[in-house]
Write an enzyme that holds these catalytic residues in place. Structure first.
Site, PDB file in Angstrom:
ATOM      1  N   TYR A   1      15.327  13.208 -19.295  1.00 58.85           N
ATOM      2  CA  TYR A   1      14.220  13.903 -19.956  1.00 58.85           C
ATOM      3  C   TYR A   1      13.245  12.863 -20.481  1.00 58.85           C
ATOM      4  O   TYR A   1      13.649  11.892 -21.129  1.00 58.85           O
ATOM      5  CB  TYR A   1      14.730  14.759 -21.121  1.00 58.85           C
ATOM      6  CG  TYR A   1      13.623  15.369 -21.945  1.00 58.85           C
ATOM      7  CD1 TYR A   1      13.144  16.646 -21.661  1.00 58.85           C
ATOM      8  CD2 TYR A   1      13.038  14.666 -23.001  1.00 58.85           C
ATOM      9  CE1 TYR A   1      12.110  17.202 -22.401  1.00 58.85           C
ATOM     10  CE2 TYR A   1      12.009  15.210 -23.746  1.00 58.85           C
ATOM     11  CZ  TYR A   1      11.546  16.482 -23.445  1.00 58.85           C
ATOM     12  OH  TYR A   1      10.519  17.029 -24.180  1.00 58.85           O
TER      13      TYR A   1
ATOM     14  N   GLU B   1       5.407  16.548 -20.273  1.00 60.20           N
ATOM     15  CA  GLU B   1       6.873  16.600 -20.276  1.00 60.20           C
ATOM     16  C   GLU B   1       7.394  16.591 -18.851  1.00 60.20           C
ATOM     17  O   GLU B   1       6.953  17.388 -18.016  1.00 60.20           O
ATOM     18  CB  GLU B   1       7.329  17.872 -21.001  1.00 60.20           C
ATOM     19  CG  GLU B   1       8.844  18.028 -21.079  1.00 60.20           C
ATOM     20  CD  GLU B   1       9.246  19.309 -21.783  1.00 60.20           C
ATOM     21  OE1 GLU B   1       9.531  19.259 -22.979  1.00 60.20           O
ATOM     22  OE2 GLU B   1       9.258  20.380 -21.122  1.00 60.20           O
TER      23      GLU B   1
END
Length: 399
Positions: free
Chosen positions: A117, A205
């Site tokens: 992530y 993101e």
């Protein structure tokens, strides 16, 4: 402004960032054509991804694996037009209009496939951009933050220097990467920050950032939000990427009228001028026991027409049970607001909910006289706390 995954990936690829690319489809036939472009042999597999402005698509059935061309057609038929409900959409969900067809990046190879992530956003507490990374990719980062906070790494970025290569190496090391994958991750992170900065993004993101079996680093998914204030000045071309089907209709209407409007979940419609006053107004409504239904800023130069339009937008929210008008007359004069209120009554015919009005500042006395002589059922207030209490009393009477 939120972008779809395929739009975000297109912009990232323009900045030299490796992405898991694909093709957009709005019909099952287009989905089949896209699959054949990706793999002319027709062997697959392919991934079909619903394009909506919300996370958590996979768990909600918005990401499907097709192992044949027949699967592609069947799944596309099922997914296009479906209502996708995720934790971020609320119970009302979002209708899927578009699919993104990609190849399967989990191909076999000499090394382990891993998911990470990575995100960039503004840390308002420090006034600096922050890079957030975790080796626990491919899952909801909120869950990781609760269950394994030690697995999340944060790095604040000096706005004058940007993300330096040594900082990218620190993050790559903390993620447990080595060899060619380490080198590729450093390059990926540096380019990612440059894209984030150049696009005036408020959020970028990548979940997951994938290490492939041959040690490439690619963006398997991407979420990108562009700062609205930069669109009309620095990124006019990006405005064309806006998908109004994904936005709250009232917010779209307000933006086109020059109003700043954000729909919330409460029962008190707020009309103010100035973001700071709006925040203070919402806070004091909560303090008095109410719940704001929106953030609506008519701006410093609001005219009668804009005030009237603001009322129309407020009243189209079925959750609004009381309206609070809280205007400080600096640039905008209070008598203009008062005349806007009268015009709203004339155009709408009747405002069916109680309305508390606090007008202070330039021409406040004239405004009070206009409203008093109008004969309308308006609840006046002088102090802000007084206005909040009168809002709460009106709520209790209407319940």
């Amino acid at each position: 402004m939120k972008l779809h995954e395929y739009q975000a990936k297109d912009l990232l690829s323009q900045h030299g960032i490796p992405v898991a690319g694909g093709y957009v489809a709005e019909t099952p036939d287009q989905a089949v054509e896209a699959a054949k472009k990706i793999d002319p042999s027709g062997k697959g597999p392919w991934v079909l991804k619903a394009q909506v402005h919300a996370g958590g698509r996979g768990k909600a059935g918005g990401v499907k694996l097709a192992k044949s061309i027949e699967d592609v057609r069947a799944l596309a038929t099922q997914m296009i037009g479906m209502k996708l409900v995720t934790p971020q959409t609320g119970a009302q969900g979002k209708i899927v209009h578009t699919l993104y067809i990609t190849g399967d990046a989990f191909y076999p190879g000499p090394s382990e496939i891993r998911e990470f992530y990575v995100s960039l956003t503004l840390d308002r507490a420090t006034g600096r951009d922050v890079l957030i990374a975790s080796a626990e990719g491919g899952v909801e980062i909120e869950e990781v933050a609760i269950t394994r906070p030690d697995a999340i790494h944060k790095l604040h970025i000096n706005p004058l220097m940007g993300l330096m290569p040594y900082q990218a190496r620190q993050i790559a090391y903390k993620l447990g990467l080595s060899g060619e994958a380490f080198k590729n991750a450093v390059d990926f992170l540096v380019k990612l920050y440059k894209a984030y900065d150049a696009l005036d993004a408020s959020l970028l993101e990548i979940n997951p950032m994938l290490k492939t079996s041959d040690d490439k680093i690619i963006a398997l998914d991407a979420k990108l939000e562009i700062e609205d204030n930069a669109l009309g000045v620095r990124h006019k071309a990006l405005e064309a990427l806006r998908d109004i089907r994904e936005e709250e209709p009232l917010e779209t209407e307000a933006r086109e009228a020059g109003l700043s409007y954000v729909k919330l979940e409460g029962n008190v419609g707020c009309m103010v001028n100035g973001a700071g006053l709006a925040m203070a107004t919402m806070d004091i409504i909560k303090l008095a026991g109410g719940w704001p239904a929106n953030f609506l800023d008519v701006g410093g130069g609001a005219n009668v027409e804009r005030i009237s339009k603001a009322f129309q937008i407020l009243l189209r929210d079925p959750g609004v049970r009381v309206i609070l008008v809280n205007i400080f007359g600096g640039i905008v004069q209070c008598d203009r607001v008062a005349n806007g209120i009268l015009q709203a009554y004339q155009q709408i015919g009747n405002i069916p909910v109680p309305m508390v009005v606090r007008l202070q500042g330039t021409n406040a006395e004239i405004a009070a006289k206009i409203l008093k002589e109008s004969g309308l059922a308006i609840i006046p207030a002088v102090e802000l706390w007084e206005a909040a209490q009168k809002v709460q009393a009106a709520l209790q009477q209407s319940s």
